[in-house]
Scaffold this motif. Structure first.
Motif, PDB file in Angstrom:
ATOM      1  N   ASN A 121       0.819  -1.224   0.000  1.00  0.00           N
ATOM      2  CA  ASN A 121       0.000   0.000   0.000  1.00  0.00           C
ATOM      3  C   ASN A 121       0.846   1.264   0.000  1.00  0.00           C
ATOM      4  N   ASN A 122       2.122   1.116  -0.362  1.00  0.00           N
ATOM      5  CA  ASN A 122       3.041   2.267  -0.408  1.00  0.00           C
ATOM      6  C   ASN A 122       3.114   3.027   0.902  1.00  0.00           C
ATOM      7  N   MET A 123       3.010   2.304   1.993  1.00  0.00           N
ATOM      8  CA  MET A 123       3.135   2.942   3.302  1.00  0.00           C
ATOM      9  C   MET A 123       4.521   2.593   3.848  1.00  0.00           C
ATOM     10  N   ARG A 124       5.208   3.600   4.348  1.00  0.00           N
ATOM     11  CA  ARG A 124       6.533   3.327   4.930  1.00  0.00           C
ATOM     12  C   ARG A 124       6.411   2.336   6.089  1.00  0.00           C
ATOM     13  N   VAL A 125       7.362   1.400   6.140  1.00  0.00           N
ATOM     14  CA  VAL A 125       7.355   0.409   7.212  1.00  0.00           C
ATOM     15  C   VAL A 125       8.670   0.486   7.967  1.00  0.00           C
ATOM     16  N   ALA A 126       8.578   0.599   9.292  1.00  0.00           N
ATOM     17  CA  ALA A 126       9.773   0.599  10.138  1.00  0.00           C
ATOM     18  C   ALA A 126       9.787  -0.687  10.955  1.00  0.00           C
ATOM     19  N   HIS A 127      10.910  -1.351  10.958  1.00  0.00           N
ATOM     20  CA  HIS A 127      11.033  -2.642  11.650  1.00  0.00           C
ATOM     21  C   HIS A 127      11.948  -2.482  12.867  1.00  0.00           C
ATOM     22  N   ILE A 128      11.433  -2.877  14.022  1.00  0.00           N
ATOM     23  CA  ILE A 128      12.220  -2.798  15.258  1.00  0.00           C
ATOM     24  C   ILE A 128      12.895  -4.146  15.504  1.00  0.00           C
ATOM     25  N   GLU A 129      14.175  -4.103  15.852  1.00  0.00           N
ATOM     26  CA  GLU A 129      14.950  -5.291  16.225  1.00  0.00           C
ATOM     27  C   GLU A 129      15.108  -6.323  15.120  1.00  0.00           C
ATOM     28  N   GLY A 130      15.336  -5.819  13.895  1.00  0.00           N
ATOM     29  CA  GLY A 130      15.747  -6.722  12.817  1.00  0.00           C
ATOM     30  C   GLY A 130      17.240  -6.989  12.935  1.00  0.00           C
ATOM     31  N   GLY A 131      17.743  -7.794  12.012  1.00  0.00           N
ATOM     32  CA  GLY A 131      19.186  -8.048  11.934  1.00  0.00           C
ATOM     33  C   GLY A 131      19.720  -8.962  13.013  1.00  0.00           C
ATOM     34  N   GLU A 132      18.819  -9.601  13.761  1.00  0.00           N
ATOM     35  CA  GLU A 132      19.302 -10.477  14.839  1.00  0.00           C
ATOM     36  C   GLU A 132      19.227 -11.934  14.408  1.00  0.00           C
ATOM     37  N   LEU A 133      19.950 -12.756  15.142  1.00  0.00           N
ATOM     38  CA  LEU A 133      19.868 -14.196  14.919  1.00  0.00           C
ATOM     39  C   LEU A 133      19.323 -14.821  16.197  1.00  0.00           C
ATOM     40  N   SER A 134      18.398 -15.764  16.070  1.00  0.00           N
ATOM     41  CA  SER A 134      17.936 -16.492  17.248  1.00  0.00           C
ATOM     42  C   SER A 134      18.042 -17.979  16.974  1.00  0.00           C
ATOM     43  N   GLY A 135      17.477 -18.417  15.868  1.00  0.00           N
ATOM     44  CA  GLY A 135      17.437 -19.830  15.535  1.00  0.00           C
ATOM     45  C   GLY A 135      16.052 -20.139  15.023  1.00  0.00           C
ATOM     46  N   THR A 136      15.865 -21.298  14.463  1.00  0.00           N
ATOM     47  CA  THR A 136      14.565 -21.810  13.979  1.00  0.00           C
ATOM     48  C   THR A 136      13.908 -20.898  12.926  1.00  0.00           C
ATOM     49  N   ILE A 137      12.625 -21.101  12.722  1.00  0.00           N
ATOM     50  CA  ILE A 137      11.905 -20.395  11.655  1.00  0.00           C
ATOM     51  C   ILE A 137      11.800 -18.891  11.936  1.00  0.00           C
ATOM     52  N   ASP A 138      11.953 -18.499  13.202  1.00  0.00           N
ATOM     53  CA  ASP A 138      11.887 -17.075  13.550  1.00  0.00           C
ATOM     54  C   ASP A 138      12.912 -16.274  12.745  1.00  0.00           C
ATOM     55  N   ASP A 139      14.074 -16.870  12.518  1.00  0.00           N
ATOM     56  CA  ASP A 139      15.109 -16.178  11.744  1.00  0.00           C
ATOM     57  C   ASP A 139      14.612 -15.872  10.333  1.00  0.00           C
ATOM     58  N   SER A 140      13.999 -16.876   9.693  1.00  0.00           N
ATOM     59  CA  SER A 140      13.532 -16.682   8.311  1.00  0.00           C
ATOM     60  C   SER A 140      12.509 -15.561   8.269  1.00  0.00           C
TER      61      SER A 140
END
Ligand code: UDP
Length: 378
Positions: A121-140
């Motif tokens: 919808n062409n709305m800016r999206v800001a992501h908090i706490e990306g770029g981390e590694l944890s494990g399992t499907i959460d990473d994907s």
């Protein structure tokens, strides 16, 4: 977009796990005349079984709070279905109540739905706490969300570098620390007597048990839980047991906990209000399970952690954390040999994330970043 005009910022929250982190950010914008906030509340927040934590959002008294039920508690629903429902409901919501920016957190399917709806919808999206590694499907999921988001607010420099490695533009990445540290270090947390009385916890000494299913290891979940519950029962220690999130497999965990219900060493709770949870953690003998709280938060208070299984196996491991497999003996041994306290770590922020977030949103540079993303080669 013209800078200097009022900016509408929409926050999406799907669980207690993200609300504790975005709450300080909403609060700071809410009291600033340059911004108008909206809060879209969905997911576990609306489910009685998980403690109806939408009430916690309502109690925060933010303007423009909207509740949307994205699942049906009366039958088992696969996570892709919940995802689709969220896309559907959130899409309708933003066409009715458009915003200049949508803020999402972490790695859950609600955040994934938010990223997709925003981008489409062409709305800016800001992501908090990306770029981390944890494990399992959460990473994907977390990495996929980062690839959709236009802006990134990360906890530390390692996360920043990882996003750059993923092709994200350096100017779109702001290192602000983890916003929950703001709350953790604040002086306004309730005292332990109040927490114990509110949640009817009658132990002097206790540990916290918080286990989530690992969706990719669903076949071994039942036997893993058996090993775990046998170990904690054998330890003779007191436990405040907190229900898992609603990922695939949660039913198996509920079943395993039924056995503990009559045991006076266990107090089982669906969910604990964030500030109350922090006080509980701070005064506990340790936290057992696979929650991010054991990795990210316990070490801030010098509380030891027994991290079980693979869910957090890619996270940065502080010396306060003992990692064990799902074996009764190993878990019991770890419980019996935990130190009273461990060194404090402030790897994920120093308590001024909300201030830094606000400052970034007040810059022209942020609003001038193009909405069409470009992949940046290294
Ligand atoms: N949390 C909370 N109340 C609870 C349990 C957890 O406020 O009863 C907070 C906790 O402090 C942490 C977040 O929720 O910040 C994540 O915990 P959870 O184990 O639910 O999810 P995870 O991040 O491991 O997916």
């Amino acid at each position: 977009m013209e800078t200097g005009s009022l900016k509408r910022v929409l926050f999406l929250t799907g669980t207690r796990a993200d609300f504790g982190k975005i709450k300080p950010l909403i609060k700071n914008l809410d009291s600033n005349p340059d911004f108008e906030t909206q809060v879209f509340v969905t997911g576990m927040h609306l489910m009685k079984r998980y403690g109806s934590t939408a009430n916690e959002v309502i109690r925060s008294n933010f303007k423009n709070v909207f509740l949307y039920m994205n699942q049906d508690a009366t039958y088992h629903q696969s996570m892709d279905f919940t995802f689709a429902n969220t896309v559907n409901g959130l899409g309708r919501y933003i066409r009715e109540f458009p915003a200049d920016l949508m803020v999402i957190h972490g790695d859950r399917i609600e955040a994934m739905a938010g990223a997709l709806v925003g981008v489409l919808n062409n709305m800016r999206v800001a992501h908090i706490e990306g770029g981390e590694l944890s494990g399992t499907i959460d990473d994907s999921l977390r990495h996929a969300i980062s690839k959709l988001a236009h802006l990134h607010f990360v906890a530390n420099d390692e996360a920043r570098v990882r996003l750059i490695q993923m092709g994200e533009k350096p100017e779109s990445i702001y290192v602000i620390g983890s916003p929950d540290i703001d709350v953790m270090l604040s002086k306004a947390l309730p005292d332990i007597a109040e927490v114990k009385s509110h949640y009817e916890i009658n132990f002097d000494d206790y540990f916290i048990l918080l286990v989530h299913p690992v969706t990719t290891e669903i076949d071994s979940l039942e036997s893993n839980l058996e090993e775990l519950t046998q170990a904690i029962e054998a330890s003779g220690k007191n436990f405040v047991v907190i229900y898992p999130n609603n990922d695939l497999g949660a039913e198996t965990i509920f079943k395993a906990y039924q056995e503990l219900e009559e045991n006076p060493h266990f107090r089982i709770l669906p969910s604990v209000r964030f500030e109350y949870f922090l006080t509980l953690l701070k005064h506990s003998g340790g936290i057992v399970g696979n929650s991010s709280a054991g990795i990210r938060e316990a070490s801030v208070y010098g509380v030891p952690t027994i991290d079980v299984g693979t869910r957090q196996n890619r996270r940065l491991k502080h010396t306060s954390i003992v990692s064990v497999g799902w074996e009764r003996k190993a878990i019991l041994h770890a419980l019996q040999s935990l130190p009273k306290s461990t060194p404090v770590s402030l790897n994920f922020g120093s308590g001024d994330s909300a201030e830094q977030f606000l400052k970034a949103l007040q810059t022209d540079a942020l609003w001038q970043l193009p909405i069409q993303k470009e992949f940046c080669d290294l």
